[in-house]
Every structure is written in structure tokens, then in C-alpha cells.
Design a protein around this motif. Structure first.
Motif, PDB file in Angstrom:
ATOM      1  N   ALA A  63       1.036  -1.728   0.196  1.00  0.00           N
ATOM      2  CA  ALA A  63      -0.042  -0.107   0.224  1.00  0.00           C
ATOM      3  C   ALA A  63       0.932   1.274   0.093  1.00  0.00           C
ATOM      4  CB  ALA A  63      -1.289   0.243   1.284  1.00  0.00           C
ATOM      5  N   GLY A  64       1.569   1.180   1.068  1.00  0.00           N
ATOM      6  CA  GLY A  64       2.982   2.294   1.191  1.00  0.00           C
ATOM      7  C   GLY A  64       3.704   2.809  -0.576  1.00  0.00           C
ATOM      8  N   PHE A 125      -5.960   3.148   4.186  1.00  0.00           N
ATOM      9  CA  PHE A 125      -6.346   4.284   5.039  1.00  0.00           C
ATOM     10  C   PHE A 125      -4.739   4.534   5.451  1.00  0.00           C
ATOM     11  CE2 PHE A 125      -7.248   7.040   8.487  1.00  0.00           C
ATOM     12  CZ  PHE A 125      -7.743   8.156   7.764  1.00  0.00           C
ATOM     13  N   GLN A 126      -3.906   3.085   6.535  1.00  0.00           N
ATOM     14  CA  GLN A 126      -3.351   3.736   7.414  1.00  0.00           C
ATOM     15  C   GLN A 126      -2.087   4.663   6.761  1.00  0.00           C
ATOM     16  OE1 GLN A 126      -2.891   4.892  10.466  1.00  0.00           O
ATOM     17  NE2 GLN A 126      -1.545   3.665  11.365  1.00  0.00           N
ATOM     18  N   VAL A 127      -1.512   3.300   5.868  1.00  0.00           N
ATOM     19  CA  VAL A 127       0.005   3.461   5.282  1.00  0.00           C
ATOM     20  C   VAL A 127      -0.001   5.392   4.797  1.00  0.00           C
ATOM     21  CG1 VAL A 127       1.111   3.273   3.909  1.00  0.00           C
ATOM     22  CG2 VAL A 127       0.409   1.387   5.021  1.00  0.00           C
ATOM     23  N   PRO A 128      -1.567   5.919   3.905  1.00  0.00           N
ATOM     24  CA  PRO A 128      -1.112   6.921   3.550  1.00  0.00           C
ATOM     25  C   PRO A 128      -0.796   7.971   4.356  1.00  0.00           C
ATOM     26  CG  PRO A 128      -2.066   5.864   1.757  1.00  0.00           C
ATOM     27  CD  PRO A 128      -2.031   4.608   3.239  1.00  0.00           C
ATOM     28  N   TYR A 129      -1.882   7.362   5.308  1.00  0.00           N
ATOM     29  CA  TYR A 129      -2.524   8.699   6.741  1.00  0.00           C
ATOM     30  C   TYR A 129      -0.695   9.105   7.156  1.00  0.00           C
ATOM     31  CZ  TYR A 129      -4.131  11.197  10.161  1.00  0.00           C
ATOM     32  OH  TYR A 129      -4.006  11.736  11.465  1.00  0.00           O
ATOM     33  N   VAL A 130       0.105   7.942   7.710  1.00  0.00           N
ATOM     34  CA  VAL A 130       1.233   8.368   8.821  1.00  0.00           C
ATOM     35  C   VAL A 130       2.660   8.430   7.723  1.00  0.00           C
ATOM     36  CG1 VAL A 130       2.874   6.601   9.577  1.00  0.00           C
ATOM     37  CG2 VAL A 130       0.462   6.279   9.857  1.00  0.00           C
ATOM     38  N   ALA A 131       1.943   8.416   6.004  1.00  0.00           N
ATOM     39  CA  ALA A 131       3.364   9.053   4.650  1.00  0.00           C
ATOM     40  C   ALA A 131       2.760  10.350   4.935  1.00  0.00           C
ATOM     41  CB  ALA A 131       2.899   8.073   4.248  1.00  0.00           C
ATOM     42  N   ASN A 355      11.623   9.531  -2.811  1.00  0.00           N
ATOM     43  CA  ASN A 355      10.201   9.470  -1.281  1.00  0.00           C
ATOM     44  C   ASN A 355       9.786   8.189  -1.711  1.00  0.00           C
ATOM     45  OD1 ASN A 355       8.562   9.929  -0.172  1.00  0.00           O
ATOM     46  ND2 ASN A 355       7.482  10.524  -1.233  1.00  0.00           N
ATOM     47  N   ARG A 356      10.678   7.996  -0.585  1.00  0.00           N
ATOM     48  CA  ARG A 356      10.801   5.987  -0.029  1.00  0.00           C
ATOM     49  C   ARG A 356       8.970   6.629   1.386  1.00  0.00           C
ATOM     50  NH1 ARG A 356      14.956   4.965  -2.780  1.00  0.00           N
ATOM     51  NH2 ARG A 356      16.345   5.419  -0.937  1.00  0.00           N
ATOM     52  N   ALA A 357       8.852   7.550   1.444  1.00  0.00           N
ATOM     53  CA  ALA A 357       7.923   8.157   2.093  1.00  0.00           C
ATOM     54  C   ALA A 357       6.541   7.291   2.831  1.00  0.00           C
ATOM     55  CB  ALA A 357       7.805   9.386   3.173  1.00  0.00           C
ATOM     56  N   GLY A 358       5.915   6.588   1.415  1.00  0.00           N
ATOM     57  CA  GLY A 358       5.188   4.959   1.512  1.00  0.00           C
ATOM     58  C   GLY A 358       5.036   4.359   2.067  1.00  0.00           C
ATOM     59  N   VAL A 359       6.745   3.392   1.185  1.00  0.00           N
ATOM     60  CA  VAL A 359       7.512   2.384   1.762  1.00  0.00           C
ATOM     61  C   VAL A 359       7.713   2.551   3.341  1.00  0.00           C
ATOM     62  CG1 VAL A 359       9.366   0.869   1.274  1.00  0.00           C
ATOM     63  CG2 VAL A 359       7.989   2.094  -0.796  1.00  0.00           C
ATOM     64  N   TYR A 360       8.400   3.401   4.306  1.00  0.00           N
ATOM     65  CA  TYR A 360       8.671   3.360   4.965  1.00  0.00           C
ATOM     66  C   TYR A 360       7.256   3.127   5.774  1.00  0.00           C
ATOM     67  CZ  TYR A 360      13.605   5.387   5.551  1.00  0.00           C
ATOM     68  OH  TYR A 360      14.902   4.863   5.677  1.00  0.00           O
ATOM     69  N   THR A 361       6.261   4.381   5.854  1.00  0.00           N
ATOM     70  CA  THR A 361       5.688   4.374   6.637  1.00  0.00           C
ATOM     71  C   THR A 361       4.713   2.778   6.701  1.00  0.00           C
ATOM     72  OG1 THR A 361       3.760   5.440   5.269  1.00  0.00           O
ATOM     73  CG2 THR A 361       5.158   6.432   6.790  1.00  0.00           C
ATOM     74  N   GLY A 362       4.753   1.955   5.855  1.00  0.00           N
ATOM     75  CA  GLY A 362       3.591   0.447   4.603  1.00  0.00           C
ATOM     76  C   GLY A 362       4.164  -0.457   6.069  1.00  0.00           C
ATOM     77  N   VAL A 363       5.962  -0.621   5.476  1.00  0.00           N
ATOM     78  CA  VAL A 363       7.101  -1.005   7.057  1.00  0.00           C
ATOM     79  C   VAL A 363       6.765  -1.189   8.050  1.00  0.00           C
ATOM     80  CG1 VAL A 363       9.180  -1.655   7.272  1.00  0.00           C
ATOM     81  CG2 VAL A 363       8.844  -1.244   5.212  1.00  0.00           C
ATOM     82  N   TRP A 364       6.330   0.517   8.648  1.00  0.00           N
ATOM     83  CA  TRP A 364       6.283   0.875  10.253  1.00  0.00           C
ATOM     84  C   TRP A 364       4.692   0.124  10.354  1.00  0.00           C
ATOM     85  CZ3 TRP A 364       8.755   3.463  14.009  1.00  0.00           C
ATOM     86  CH2 TRP A 364       7.975   4.220  14.975  1.00  0.00           C
ATOM     87  N   THR A 365       3.676   0.781   9.707  1.00  0.00           N
ATOM     88  CA  THR A 365       2.576   0.254  10.436  1.00  0.00           C
ATOM     89  C   THR A 365       2.085  -1.127   9.794  1.00  0.00           C
ATOM     90  OG1 THR A 365       1.506   0.512   7.813  1.00  0.00           O
ATOM     91  CG2 THR A 365       1.219   2.348   9.503  1.00  0.00           C
ATOM     92  N   ALA A 366       2.755  -2.217   8.949  1.00  0.00           N
ATOM     93  CA  ALA A 366       3.254  -3.142   9.711  1.00  0.00           C
ATOM     94  C   ALA A 366       3.503  -3.769  10.637  1.00  0.00           C
ATOM     95  CB  ALA A 366       3.908  -3.833   7.893  1.00  0.00           C
ATOM     96  N   GLY A 367       4.598  -2.931  10.998  1.00  0.00           N
ATOM     97  CA  GLY A 367       5.003  -3.285  12.425  1.00  0.00           C
ATOM     98  C   GLY A 367       4.111  -3.075  13.002  1.00  0.00           C
ATOM     99  N   GLU A 368       3.550  -2.312  13.144  1.00  0.00           N
ATOM    100  CA  GLU A 368       2.544  -1.592  14.147  1.00  0.00           C
ATOM    101  C   GLU A 368       1.662  -2.410  14.548  1.00  0.00           C
ATOM    102  OE1 GLU A 368      -0.602   2.282  16.167  1.00  0.00           O
ATOM    103  OE2 GLU A 368       0.801   1.622  13.775  1.00  0.00           O
ATOM    104  N   THR A 369       1.177  -3.115  12.934  1.00  0.00           N
ATOM    105  CA  THR A 369      -0.329  -3.998  12.960  1.00  0.00           C
ATOM    106  C   THR A 369       0.166  -5.733  13.492  1.00  0.00           C
ATOM    107  OG1 THR A 369      -0.786  -2.786  10.947  1.00  0.00           O
ATOM    108  CG2 THR A 369      -1.726  -5.466  11.229  1.00  0.00           C
ATOM    109  N   LEU A 370       1.395  -5.716  13.528  1.00  0.00           N
ATOM    110  CA  LEU A 370       2.393  -7.323  13.452  1.00  0.00           C
ATOM    111  C   LEU A 370       1.656  -6.995  15.524  1.00  0.00           C
ATOM    112  CD1 LEU A 370       3.174  -9.573  12.977  1.00  0.00           C
ATOM    113  CD2 LEU A 370       5.335  -9.263  13.129  1.00  0.00           C
ATOM    114  N   GLY A 371       2.163  -6.316  15.736  1.00  0.00           N
ATOM    115  CA  GLY A 371       2.227  -6.391  17.539  1.00  0.00           C
ATOM    116  C   GLY A 371       0.764  -6.291  17.785  1.00  0.00           C
ATOM    117  N   LEU A 372       0.011  -4.934  17.610  1.00  0.00           N
ATOM    118  CA  LEU A 372      -0.974  -5.085  18.011  1.00  0.00           C
ATOM    119  C   LEU A 372      -2.270  -5.902  17.607  1.00  0.00           C
ATOM    120  CD1 LEU A 372      -2.268  -1.176  17.007  1.00  0.00           C
ATOM    121  CD2 LEU A 372      -1.432  -2.206  19.308  1.00  0.00           C
ATOM    122  N   ALA A 373      -1.348  -7.261  16.556  1.00  0.00           N
ATOM    123  CA  ALA A 373      -1.941  -8.416  16.563  1.00  0.00           C
ATOM    124  C   ALA A 373      -2.093  -9.252  16.984  1.00  0.00           C
ATOM    125  CB  ALA A 373      -1.862  -8.711  15.143  1.00  0.00           C
TER     126      ALA A 373
END
Length: 451
Positions: A63-64, A125-131, A355-373
Motif C-alpha cells: 500500500a505504501g 487508509f493508514q499507510v498514506p495517512y502516516v506517510a 521519496n520512499r515515505a510510503g514504503v517507510y510508513t508501510g513497513v512501520w504500520t505493518a510492524g505496528e499491526t503485527l504487534g497489535l495483532a
């Protein structure tokens, strides 16, 4: 372009209404819905709450990448907020709308399918938002101010949703209580989606050329970014701790405290301090630095969690006070890493010109999602180890081992994870001077937004 107007900060922060609702309510209500309403065994429920989030771990970086390459005239990220956000609301309501099918397997499948659909919408939604913050401003301190608004609105959303969701369920009762709760939270999500889409329409963005190369190459480059990797590991461990506590709130309230309305009180204690103390943590960060502020807030959170281990021996007011201390630390543990993430993405953009902001935040939200899951899933496994007894709504007397599992799962486990995360965070080295140097060389040609 470093300074944003207040309405733009608030507009961006409104996106946290959607992320806060989705991040809180399933973590708080889905496991009890499965074990105590649909009658699904705790171990099976652990799988159901984990699989959709595991899917997001794979999907978020994709998504990022997609949002990085968006050239929509309304802004590179904003269209995702509207489209994915509205789909998020619809699928969220459907998670808790399972009809009586006469089969636990069929009802479990219903929840799993719509939770998967909801998780997919959330990723886009979340990945573009965090980027977005990395592109809205190049200022180290402005990003902290932007995150102050975001975390304050996030805390308010968590408090409203976390307090009202169990109250709605209990007031109506049974499956209908969960169905109404799902619709109410879906409406709240829509409010946040529209607010963030409209509120960011006048905000400027920096025009940075999208990164070339394959998706795998970009992931490799992001994974090699030392400070980002350390920050992400810290945040994932703390997301896991938060996920465990969210999953345990309802069990702690009903089975250990045994007080009417205790779930609501615990949630207000948990997130209420963030409404008052997020600006205080921001000022601390400006004075001592984001890293030191992050460490301090983490220690406070861990101390509060450890105190809850006494929940079966002390009056309920002591437990509420301990959870309030958790909330004091939680405010900083949300704001600081979110303010540090765009720094890492911006430094990379300045160094590479891509610009790799989307990839950065995609990896970030993937990690956050993994933790919350993993949090609810791990807590469910702790319940299973303690011989927790599932039901379809009738009152069940839990064995002493189950009560011990609830307390230890809510307190000791999150505290250990939070303290372990600090062993990683201490190696983080990005400073305000690094971010300022990056801002001085980054391309800053503004891209006009279309209202």
C-alpha cells in the motif's frame, strides 16, 4: 513551508479518529465477542484475531509503494483517505453483525472474512495517512506539534470508543448489543475520514521524486536504515504490549475487579491522561529531545503496568490509579515515535533524492499491526494456558488459574516487553541537527493542493 496552520494540524489529526477507532475497538471487544458471545474457544479465537492483522503485515508495504507513486491532483495521499476510509467503516460494522447461523464454524468464518476485508481497507487508509507528515513539513519541531494534535485526538477517540463500546454492548445486551456498537463506531470512523480528507485540502506538500527500483530493492534499502530499524523494533514491542493490555481490559474489569462499569473506568484511566499530558510530553521533547522523552514515557508506562500485578489483593481504586500511570506513559509512547518516524523518512529522502515515505510508513504500520495483532492473540493463549472457560453469554465461574492468567497477562507481560524495547531504543542516534541538515538539502518545491 515548515509552519502549518492550526486548522491543517487539526485536519490531519482528524485521521486519528478512524485509526483510533479501528485500533481500539477490535482489540478491546473482538476477543470477548468471540469467546463469550459466539462461544468460540480461546485458542481458536486467537487465530481469528491474528490472521487479518498478519495479512496487513504483508499488505502495508505494498500500500505504501502504491501511494508513493500516486499523482492525483488532490494530493498524493488524500484520495486514499476517502476511498479506503469509507470502506473501512462499512466492513467494520459487518464484523460484529454475524447472524445466528446455528454453527460456530460458520459464525467464526463470518467474523474472519469481514475482519480481513476491514484490515485491507485499513491498510490503504493508514499507510498514506502516516506517510503525510514527512511531506507536509520539513521542520523537526513542527512534526512534534503535528503529532501533538494527532495524539490528542487519538486519545480522545480511544477514550470515547473504548468507554462507549462496552457500555453500548452492556446496555442492549447479547448479539444486538455488539451489532449496534459496530454501527456506532462505524459512524465515528466516517466522521474522522471526512474530517481528515477535507481538513488537509489546503495543506502544502513537498514535491519529492518517487523512488525508482523494484519494490524488493526499496524494502531492502529501508530495512538497512539503522535508525529507522531501531525505532521500528522499539515501537513494535510496545505495540505488542499495548495490544495485550487492550485485550485484557474487559477481562480484568469483569472477572478480577467484578465491578459494574469497570471497563469504562479503566479505559478513561488509560487514555484520559493523554488529553492533558500530550502537550506536556511535547514540551519535554523540545527541551531534552525526542529520544529521551520517549525513554522517560516508556519507563512510566512499564511502572504502571507492573503495579497492576497486585490487582487481586488491593482495592479497585489502586488498580485504577495504576492504569492512570500507564496512561501517563502511553501519551508519550504514542507521540514520540510518531514524531520521529517522519524524521527518518525525510533524512532518507534528502540523502537519496527519492521519496520512499510510503514504503517507510508501510513497513512501520505493518510492524505496528503485527504487534497489535499478536497482542490479543498472545493474551488469548495466556487465557488458554490458565484454563479460561468460554461461553455463549451465560455466567461462568472462572478457575483461580484463569484469574491469575488475566492479571499476569495484563501487567507483567506488557511491562517486560516495554522495558525490553528500551534496550533497542538506546542505540537510536538521529538528532535534530541531522533532520535540519536534511531539510537544508531536500527538494522543497510545493505541490499545490486542489480543494
Amino acid at each position: 513551508m515548515s509552519e502549518l496552520r492550526r486548522r491543517e494540524r487539526v485536519g490531519y489529526g482528524m485521521g486519528s479518529v478512524a485509526t483510533g477507532a479501528f485500533g481500539t475497538v477490535p482489540g478491546l471487544m473482538l476477543l470477548p465477542y468471540l469467546t463469550d458471545t459466539l462461544g468460540i474457544a480461546a485458542a481458536a479465537a486467537a487465530v481469528i484475531v491474528f490472521l487479518p492483522k498478519a495479512w496487513d503485515v504483508v499488505l502495508n508495504p505494498i500500500a505504501g509503494r502504491i501511494s508513493d507513486r500516486s499523482t492525483d491532483p488532490r494530493g498524493p495521499r488524500r484520495p486514499f483517505l476517502l476511498r479506503a476510509g469509507l470502506l473501512l467503516a462499512v466492513t467494520f460494522a459487518l464484523i460484529f453483525a454475524a447472524p445466528a447461523m446455528g454453527s460456530r464454524v460458520a459464525e467464526a468464518a463470518w467474523v474472519l472474512v469481514f475482519f480481513l476485508a476491514c484490515a485491507t481497507a485499513y491498510a490503504f487508509f493508514q499507510v498514506p495517512y502516516v506517510a503525510m507528515p514527512a511531506e507536509l513539513t520539513a521542520s523537526y519541531d513542527e512534526r512534534t506539534r503535528l503529532m501533538t494534535w494527532r495524539v490528542a485526538i487519538l486519545a480522545l477517540t480511544i477514550m470515547i470508543c473504548g468507554a462507549s463500546a462496552p457500555a453500548i454492548r452492556d446496555a442492549i445486551g447479547g448479539r444486538d448489543g455488539y451489532r449496534v456498537m459496530g454501527v456506532v463506531v462505524a459512524v465515528i470512523i466516517v466522521i474522522g475520514v471526512i474530517g481528515s480528507y477535507r481538513g488537509t485540502r489546503t495543506a502544502p506538500t513537498d514535491a519529492v521524486v518517487a523512488a525508482g527500483g523494484s519494490f524488493r530493492e526499496q524494502l531492502r534499502i529501508v530495512a538497512a536504515a539503522r535508525d529507522f530499524r531501531l525505532l521500528l523494533t522499539t515501537f513494535v514491542l510496545q505495540a505488542l504490549a499495548t495490544g495485550i493490555m487492550l485485550a485484557g481490559v474487559d477481562y480484568l474489569a469483569r472477572h478480577v475487579l467484578g465491578r459494574s462499569g469497570a471497563s469504562t473506568i479503566l479505559f478513561v484511566c488509560f487514555v484520559g491522561p493523554a488529553l492533558l499530558l500530550t502537550p506536556v510530553w511535547a514540551r519535554i521533547g523540545e527541551r531534552v529531545g525526542k529520544k529521551q522523552g520517549y525513554i522517560a514515557s516508556s519507563v512510566v508506562l512499564a511502572a504502571g503496568a507492573l503495579l497492576v500485578v497486585l490487582a487481586r489483593e488491593v482495592p479497585a481504586v489502586v488498580v485504577f490509579a495504576s492504569v492512570t500511570l500507564i496512561g501517563v506513559g502511553y501519551a508519550g509512547c504514542q507521540m514520540f515515535p510518531l514524531a520521529m518516524l517522519p524524521d527518518a523518512a525525510a533524512v532518507d529522502a534528502a540523502r537519496s533524492g527519492s521519496n520512499r515515505a510510503g514504503v517507510y510508513t508501510g513497513v512501520w504500520t505493518a510492524g505496528e499491526t503485527l504487534g497489535l495483532a499478536l497482542g490479543p492473540g498472545l493474551f488469548a493463549l495466556v487465557l488458554a494456558a490458565g484454563s479460561y472457560q468460554s461461553s455463549t453469554g451465560e455466567a461462568v465461574v472462572q478457575p483461580d488459574s484463569a484469574l491469575t492468567a488475566i492479571v499476569v497477562g495484563f501487567s507483567v507481560l506488557p511491562a517486560v516487553l516495554t522495558l525490553a524495547s528500551l534496550l533497542v531504543l538506546r542505540r537510536y542516534s538521529l538528532t535534530a541537527a541531522d533532520v535540519a541538515a536534511a531539510a537544508a538539502v531536500a527538494p522543497t518545491t510545493p505541490t499545490p493542493e486542489t480543494p
